[in-house]
Design an enzyme around this catalytic site. Sequence first.
Site, PDB file in Angstrom:
ATOM      1  N   ASP A   1      -0.981  -6.411  -9.279  1.00  0.00           N
ATOM      2  CA  ASP A   1      -1.456  -5.689  -8.155  1.00  0.00           C
ATOM      3  C   ASP A   1      -1.945  -3.819  -8.510  1.00  0.00           C
ATOM      4  OD1 ASP A   1      -1.867  -5.004  -5.875  1.00  0.00           O
ATOM      5  OD2 ASP A   1      -0.601  -4.850  -5.077  1.00  0.00           O
TER       6      ASP A   1
ATOM      7  N   GLY B   1       7.093   5.150   2.540  1.00  0.00           N
ATOM      8  CA  GLY B   1       5.313   5.653   1.995  1.00  0.00           C
ATOM      9  C   GLY B   1       5.785   3.657   3.248  1.00  0.00           C
TER      10      GLY B   1
ATOM     11  N   VAL C   1       9.910   2.006   2.435  1.00  0.00           N
ATOM     12  CA  VAL C   1      10.242   2.879   0.933  1.00  0.00           C
ATOM     13  C   VAL C   1      10.736   3.877   1.684  1.00  0.00           C
ATOM     14  CG1 VAL C   1      10.236   3.953  -0.961  1.00  0.00           C
ATOM     15  CG2 VAL C   1       8.400   1.370  -0.646  1.00  0.00           C
TER      16      VAL C   1
ATOM     17  N   GLY D   1       7.329  -4.576   2.988  1.00  0.00           N
ATOM     18  CA  GLY D   1       8.418  -3.783   3.233  1.00  0.00           C
ATOM     19  C   GLY D   1       8.248  -1.890   3.682  1.00  0.00           C
TER      20      GLY D   1
ATOM     21  N   GLY E   1       4.391  -0.948   3.169  1.00  0.00           N
ATOM     22  CA  GLY E   1       3.698  -2.142   2.808  1.00  0.00           C
ATOM     23  C   GLY E   1       3.534  -3.092   3.542  1.00  0.00           C
TER      24      GLY E   1
END
Length: 847
Positions: free
Chosen positions: A680, A548, A555, A553, A550
Site C-alpha cells: 500500500d 489522521g 491516529v 483506525g 483511515g
Amino acid sequence: MANHGIIILCAILWLFDSANTPVKCSNNKTDSLALLSFKAAIDDDPRGALNSWNESVDFCSWKGILCGSRHHTRVVSINMMSQGLVGYLSPHIALGLSKNKLSGTISPFVGNLKRLVLLSLANCGLQGEIPQVLVHLQSLELINLDENSLTGAIPPGLYNISTFSIFSVRSNQLRGTIPRDLGFSFPKSRHLDLGDNQFSGVLPASLSNASMLEIINLSDSIGNLSSDLSYLSVGRNEVHGSIPSDIENLVGLTRLIISDNNLEGPISFAFGKLTRLQELYLDTNRFANLLPSSLGNLSLLNHIYLQKNNIHGSTPQSLSNCTNLLTLDLSHNNLIDSIPQEILMISTISISFNLAYTHLQGFIPNFLSSCASLQWLHLEANSLDGEIPRQLNELRGLQDLDLSRNKLSGPIPRFLSELLLVNLNLSFNRLQGEVPMLGVFQNRTAVSVDGNNELCGGIADLKLPPCSSQNSKKKYVPTVLKVLIPMVAALVICFTLSVYFCLFVCRRRRRSRDTLSSMPSFEGQFLRLSYADLLKATNGFSEANLIGAGRHGSVYKGILDDGQTLVAVKVLSLHVKGASKSFISECNTLRVVRHRNLLKLLSICQSTDFQGSDFKALVYKYMSNGSLEKCLHQNRQQQGGQDEKTSNLTMIQRLNIAIDIASVLEYLHCGTDSSIVHGDLKPSNILLDDDMTAHVGDFGLAKVMSSISSEFPTHDGSSTGIKGTIGYVPPEYGMSTIVSPQGDVYGYGILLLEMFTNVRTTDDYVLKEHTGLNNYVNSALPNAVMEIVDPLILSEIQGERTMKRDCMNSVLSIGVACSMESPNDRMSITNVVNQLCKIRTTYLLPS
C-alpha cells in the site's frame, strides 16, 4: 505596358486606399474612381483613347467602357485593345470572376498581372491544375478558387506568398501534402480553407504561429483515413453537424474523442464495427434521442463518456454486453425514469459511475452493490427517494460518493463511516437522526450534510444541534408493544446483571490467552504502555489530537508522562472487518525489519478499555513534518474553479525523499531472509521527520513471502477484491490475489511521478485524457516534460543548465519505467536506487 491592348471581361472594379484595403462607397462611385486611377497610371496615350475619360462626364459614355443595365450601370467591360498605351496597370483594378460559366483551365496570362491583389475564380466550372505562373503574383492578398474541379497539387511557390490574408481552395480535387512551415509562410492569414479536397499527411504544427487566423477549414473525409488508425481526437473544437457515417471504416480505433464540440442529432453511425474500441468520448455536445444498440457490440470498451448531451429515454439492453466497462458517465442528460437496469447489470464498473443531473426517479437500487470495486459514484441532482440502501456497504473500494440534491430520507447508515471515503456529499435531502462521528465524518472538509433540517450530532465543525432522545432516532412503536417492552426489559436487566460478572471474568481470561498466542514477540524492546497511559497521552483521544484517519483506525498525537516524548498512536477500529488482521500483519512485519527509513514502532498495546471492550493500538515515533501527501497537496486551493497546484518541496528534497523510499523497498525485497511486500505504497503512508527524512509506515497490508523471485511468486491469499489504494495498485492485482515485489515497484513508480508533477492519480483530466498518471507523463516524454512538472520545480530550474533540466527528464523516465503494465518489464528497485543517486549527484554539481 507599351503597345499592348487590355481587355477585361465580366470585371468587378475595386477601389483601394494606400494600404490596399477595399474602400466602401457607392457602386458607380467605386467604378468611376477606379477608372480614373487606371487613367492616371498611363504614361503615354498617343491616340487619345483616354481623352473622353472626364470626371464630370458619366463614365458609362467613356470610350472603351461598357456598362450593363442589369448591374445598375456597373462596368462590365474595359476594351483598350491596340491603343498603344504605355504605363502600368493600376492596382485599383482587380479580377472578380466568381460564379460565372468560364469552364476550361485558369489562363497562364493571369500570371502577368504582377501587382494583382485579389483573385477570385470561385464556382466557375474550372478544371485542370493551378498554373505555376501564379507564384509570380507576390502582391496577392486574396485568392479564392473554391468549388471548381481543379486537380493536382498546389504550386509550392503559392505557399511562399506572405501577403495572403485569405487563401481558399475549398471543394476541389486537389492532392498532395500541406507544407510543414505553412504557419510561418502565412503570418497575416485570417482565413485558410483547404477543406473538401484529397490532401494527405499530417497537419503542420506551425499553424500555431499563424496568430491572426480567424477561420480555418482543413476537413478531409474521415472514412479515407487508414483502417490501422488507433487514436482519433477532434475534441475541444467548434465542429458541428452530425458524426460522419464513414467513421465506421476506422475499424482499428481503440480510442475515439469527439468531446466539447457542437455535434447534434442522434448517434446513428454503426458503432458495432469498431470492435477494438476501448475508450469513447462523446461528451459535451448536443446529441439527442436514444443510444444505439450497436454500443453493446463493443465488448472491449473500458470507458464511455456521454455526459452533457440531450440523450433521453432508456439505455439499450445490449449495453450489458460491455463486460470490460470500467467508467460510465451519462450525467447531464434526460434519462427521466429510474436507474436503467441494463446499466446496473454491468458488474465490472470499477472506476466511475455518474448519473448526476439526469432527472432520475425512484429508489437507489440494491444491485448497485454488484460493482464491488467501484471508486466514484455520483447520483446527485435527481429525484431519488427512499433510504440509502444498506447494500452499498459492499462497495468496499468506494472513495467518492455524492447523493446530494435528491429526496432521500431516513437515517444516515453507520456503514458509511466504515468505507474508505475521501469525499461524501449527502446535502439537501430529507435525512434524519444522528450523524456518525467516525471515518469520513471526522473530516469537515470531506463530508457535507447541509440542507438536511432533521439531522443532529456529529463533530462540532458541522454545527448541528445536539441529539436528544426524540430527534436522534424516531421510533414508531405499536400500542401493544408499549406495554410489553417495559416488562421484557425488566426481565432482561435482571438476567443480565446476574451473569455479567461471570462473563466478564471468563472473557478477561480468554483474552489473556489470545494475547499470548497471537501477539508477535518483540523481546522486551518496546515501551510498556497501557490503555490508561495512551488515554492520558492523547487527552482522551480528543478530536483536537486527531492527525489522521483511515479504514482500519485513527491516529492521534500524544505526549508521554515524561513530558518530552511525542508519539503517534494508531487506534484500531476493531469493528471494521480486517482491522485485527491488519494489526497482526503490521506487528509480524515490523518484528523482523530494521531500517533507518522505516517508521519506528515504540510500543504495542493490546488490552481492554474502561468499558471492557477490546482495545488495540500501535505507538510510533511522532513525525513533525507530517505526511508526504500533506507536503505535496496541502496548498491546492479552489480559485475560479481551478486547482492551484503548489507544494513546499524543493527538487533536492524530493530526490532525497524518493531515494529514502526506494532504499526501504530494496531492503524489504532483498535485505532480509524473506521478501516483504508492503502492498500500500502512497503519499499518505510516507512520513517526514524534522530534517525531511522519509519514513515508510502502515504495514497493515504487508505480506512476508518465503522466497524472492523475478517472476510472479505464488501466494495463497484469500482476498476477493483488490487490496491497496486505487491508482497505486498494479493492473495484475485486479486479475489475481497474487502479490509480488514488482507490485510495490509499480506503486513506487506512480508515487515518484506524483511527487515531481504534483498531479494526483485521481485528477479527472488524467483519467479522461490519458487513463492514468503514467500514460500522462509518458506522453510528455522527452520534449514536453517542462509543461507537466510541478510549477515550484519549474521555477527552480528555469534558466538553469540543460543538465539540470535533463535530471528532471531522467526522474520521470524512471517513474514510467517502474509503472510498466507488465511486471517483468518494470525497472528493478536496486537499479532505481543507483540511478536516483546518480541523478542527485549530477543535480548538485555547481552551475
